[in-house]
Write a protein that holds these residues in place. Structure first.
Motif, PDB file in Angstrom:
ATOM      1  N   ILE A  11       0.879  -1.181   0.000  1.00 56.64           N
ATOM      2  CA  ILE A  11       0.000   0.000   0.000  1.00 56.64           C
ATOM      3  C   ILE A  11       0.907   1.219   0.000  1.00 56.64           C
ATOM      4  O   ILE A  11       1.872   1.268   0.770  1.00 56.64           O
ATOM      5  CB  ILE A  11      -0.876   0.071   1.272  1.00 56.64           C
ATOM      6  CG1 ILE A  11      -1.833  -1.117   1.372  1.00 56.64           C
ATOM      7  CG2 ILE A  11      -1.659   1.369   1.332  1.00 56.64           C
ATOM      8  CD1 ILE A  11      -2.825  -1.013   2.532  1.00 56.64           C
ATOM      9  N   ASP A  12       0.623   2.190  -0.844  1.00 58.16           N
ATOM     10  CA  ASP A  12       1.405   3.425  -0.790  1.00 58.16           C
ATOM     11  C   ASP A  12       0.622   4.492  -0.050  1.00 58.16           C
ATOM     12  O   ASP A  12      -0.579   4.653  -0.246  1.00 58.16           O
ATOM     13  CB  ASP A  12       1.800   3.898  -2.190  1.00 58.16           C
ATOM     14  CG  ASP A  12       0.594   4.135  -3.081  1.00 58.16           C
ATOM     15  OD1 ASP A  12      -0.230   3.205  -3.225  1.00 58.16           O
ATOM     16  OD2 ASP A  12       0.453   5.249  -3.619  1.00 58.16           O
ATOM     17  N   ARG A  13       1.308   5.151   0.848  1.00 56.08           N
ATOM     18  CA  ARG A  13       0.684   6.162   1.695  1.00 56.08           C
ATOM     19  C   ARG A  13       1.599   7.380   1.803  1.00 56.08           C
ATOM     20  O   ARG A  13       2.745   7.330   1.380  1.00 56.08           O
ATOM     21  CB  ARG A  13       0.461   5.592   3.111  1.00 56.08           C
ATOM     22  CG  ARG A  13      -0.495   4.405   3.171  1.00 56.08           C
ATOM     23  CD  ARG A  13      -1.925   4.815   2.876  1.00 56.08           C
ATOM     24  NE  ARG A  13      -2.329   5.934   3.699  1.00 56.08           N
ATOM     25  CZ  ARG A  13      -2.873   5.820   4.910  1.00 56.08           C
ATOM     26  NH1 ARG A  13      -3.092   4.651   5.437  1.00 56.08           N
ATOM     27  NH2 ARG A  13      -3.210   6.893   5.593  1.00 56.08           N
ATOM     28  N   THR A  14       1.063   8.446   2.387  1.00 53.61           N
ATOM     29  CA  THR A  14       1.888   9.609   2.711  1.00 53.61           C
ATOM     30  C   THR A  14       1.736   9.878   4.197  1.00 53.61           C
ATOM     31  O   THR A  14       0.614   9.896   4.699  1.00 53.61           O
ATOM     32  CB  THR A  14       1.404  10.843   1.912  1.00 53.61           C
ATOM     33  OG1 THR A  14       1.383  10.494   0.530  1.00 53.61           O
ATOM     34  CG2 THR A  14       2.336  12.026   2.108  1.00 53.61           C
ATOM     35  N   PHE A  15       2.857  10.022   4.888  1.00 55.92           N
ATOM     36  CA  PHE A  15       2.830  10.399   6.298  1.00 55.92           C
ATOM     37  C   PHE A  15       3.757  11.600   6.487  1.00 55.92           C
ATOM     38  O   PHE A  15       4.909  11.570   6.034  1.00 55.92           O
ATOM     39  CB  PHE A  15       3.307   9.250   7.193  1.00 55.92           C
ATOM     40  CG  PHE A  15       2.462   8.009   7.095  1.00 55.92           C
ATOM     41  CD1 PHE A  15       1.133   8.019   7.474  1.00 55.92           C
ATOM     42  CD2 PHE A  15       2.999   6.831   6.616  1.00 55.92           C
ATOM     43  CE1 PHE A  15       0.344   6.877   7.376  1.00 55.92           C
ATOM     44  CE2 PHE A  15       2.224   5.685   6.519  1.00 55.92           C
ATOM     45  CZ  PHE A  15       0.891   5.706   6.898  1.00 55.92           C
ATOM     46  N   LEU A  16       3.262  12.635   7.132  1.00 52.88           N
ATOM     47  CA  LEU A  16       4.056  13.839   7.356  1.00 52.88           C
ATOM     48  C   LEU A  16       4.688  14.353   6.057  1.00 52.88           C
ATOM     49  O   LEU A  16       5.830  14.790   6.018  1.00 52.88           O
ATOM     50  CB  LEU A  16       5.156  13.589   8.399  1.00 52.88           C
ATOM     51  CG  LEU A  16       4.747  13.478   9.861  1.00 52.88           C
ATOM     52  CD1 LEU A  16       3.947  12.231  10.138  1.00 52.88           C
ATOM     53  CD2 LEU A  16       5.943  13.537  10.775  1.00 52.88           C
ATOM     54  N   GLY A  17       3.942  14.207   4.987  1.00 60.04           N
ATOM     55  CA  GLY A  17       4.422  14.676   3.699  1.00 60.04           C
ATOM     56  C   GLY A  17       5.436  13.755   3.037  1.00 60.04           C
ATOM     57  O   GLY A  17       5.958  14.090   1.976  1.00 60.04           O
ATOM     58  N   GLU A  18       5.722  12.594   3.632  1.00 57.01           N
ATOM     59  CA  GLU A  18       6.698  11.673   3.047  1.00 57.01           C
ATOM     60  C   GLU A  18       5.990  10.486   2.393  1.00 57.01           C
ATOM     61  O   GLU A  18       5.107   9.886   2.997  1.00 57.01           O
ATOM     62  CB  GLU A  18       7.634  11.117   4.137  1.00 57.01           C
ATOM     63  CG  GLU A  18       8.496  12.163   4.791  1.00 57.01           C
ATOM     64  CD  GLU A  18       9.397  11.590   5.876  1.00 57.01           C
ATOM     65  OE1 GLU A  18       9.719  10.386   5.840  1.00 57.01           O
ATOM     66  OE2 GLU A  18       9.777  12.370   6.774  1.00 57.01           O
ATOM     67  N   PRO A  19       6.419  10.143   1.170  1.00 57.34           N
ATOM     68  CA  PRO A  19       5.817   8.989   0.502  1.00 57.34           C
ATOM     69  C   PRO A  19       6.351   7.687   1.089  1.00 57.34           C
ATOM     70  O   PRO A  19       7.567   7.503   1.191  1.00 57.34           O
ATOM     71  CB  PRO A  19       6.252   9.143  -0.958  1.00 57.34           C
ATOM     72  CG  PRO A  19       7.511   9.928  -0.902  1.00 57.34           C
ATOM     73  CD  PRO A  19       7.467  10.776   0.349  1.00 57.34           C
TER      74      PRO A  19
END
Ligand code: FES
Ligand SMILES: [Fe+2]
Length: 351
Positions: free
Chosen positions: A28-36
């Protein structure tokens, strides 16, 4: 108290996603704190997270494929194991590159427990590995069980506004004014708060009659509840009556400067509650939706960058949040132990 400058806490565990969303052999690809971030679950069940950018020419690794053991980039077929080690560069011929380790991709520490996947986001300026004793809240009485119900919702705001909204005792009669939640009239409240790890806890108390209405169903004995908050934005509410318990884990994870994910996970011991799951899901969705709607309205005013006024005592928890957050960031910057700024006290408000 003035407007707090927006910054993300780093070197801390964030809630990533519910375990069930990531099946073995999937990514799964996600973004956390603006990081991919690319999350993968190997065939053996272990979850790992990699920076979702190929170190070769920056194509997201999520555009490639995961065979349950390694991720392969779609552009030139470089392969990476779940720890981020580069294992294969297909274009190399005999003797060209002995050491592939300089092509490794950054990986993130992951901890999976009680049906939740947590990710540790480091500070690139001052990276610090997670403490050996993992600072992730334990939902007591549920061992390794997963929540029976999870609802995830995106809020269109910076993380601080989602957190302070969550810890705000004065908005309920206005924002959550529906028959099943509150009667609409203001009650005078007085609750004892104590400092607890990376946050504070509203001491265990009997549920007020207005809240009790929701829990009366729960059965034997007068329900008692305890609510704790900890950085970076984690709220745990445990309600017990007799030997039965209902626990709610609510987490707030920054996706970007303008988006925040709120996850509401519910654990319970009552077997008969299972039948009410569809109804409960509707209620939780409606409830979170009310919080999101008011946050959307708040964005209209925040565009003008106003100074925000915080008042006693109903905004004390919001103030503590800002103090905790600043102290956590400062302790890391200064390379010292975190010192909880919360002083035990009774808070009083009408709400
Ligand atoms: S961009 Fe990924 S292998 Fe070339
Ligand atoms: Fe709310």
């Amino acid at each position: 108290m003035t407007n707090n400058q927006n910054f993300f806490l780093r070197n801390i565990w964030y809630y990533a996603l519910p375990s069930y969303q990531l099946k073995p052999g999937k990514m799964i690809d996600r973004t956390f704190l603006g990081e991919p971030v690319l999350l993968v679950r190997s065939e053996n069940g272990k979850v790992s997270a990699l920076r979702d950018i190929c170190p070769h020419r920056a194509v997201p690794l999520s555009c490639g494929r995961f065979d349950g053991q390694e991720v392969e980039c779609c552009y030139h077929g470089w392969r990476f194991d779940p720890d981020g080690n580069c294992t294969v560069i297909p274009s190399l011929v005999e003797g060209q590159e002995k050491n592939l380790s300089r092509f490794n991709v950054q990986s993130y520490p992951i901890h999976e427990t009680q049906g939740n996947i947590w990710i540790y986001i480091t500070d690139p300026e001052k990276p610090q590995p997670p403490a050996p004793e993992i600072d992730i809240p334990v939902i007591e009485g549920f061992e390794e069980r997963s929540p029976q119900l999870v609802e995830v919702m995106r809020f269109p705001c910076f993380v601080d506004h989602a957190v302070t909204g969550l810890m705000d005792p004065a908005h309920s009669p206005y924002v959550h004014q529906v028959w099943w939640w509150r009667s609409g009239k203001l009650n005078e409240e007085a609750k004892q708060f104590d400092a607890s790890p990376y946050g504070f806890t509203m001491r265990k108390h009997q549920l007020s009659p207005s809240m009790g209405r929701l829990y009366k169903l729960v059965g034997n004995g007068i329900p008692e509840t305890e609510i704790s908050f900890r950085l970076p934005g984690i709220r745990v509410e445990q309600t017990t009556s007799g030997n039965q318990r209902v626990c709610n884990l609510t987490t707030v994870t920054p996706i970007s400067d303008t988006e925040t994910e709120v996850t509401f996970a519910l654990y319970w011991t009552h077997s008969w509650l299972a039948g009410f799951k569809p109804l409960m899901r509707l209620l939780i969705r409606a409830f979170l939706g009310q919080d999101r709607t008011v946050v959307e309205k708040q964005q209209i005013g925040l565009k003008y960058d106003p100074v925000l006024r915080l008042i006693k005592d109903s905004d004390m928890q919001a103030q503590w949040y800002y103090q905790l957050k600043r102290e956590y960031a400062r302790a890391i910057a200064e390379g010292r132990e975190f010192e909880n700024p919360v002083k035990d006290q009774m808070l009083r408000w009408r709400g």
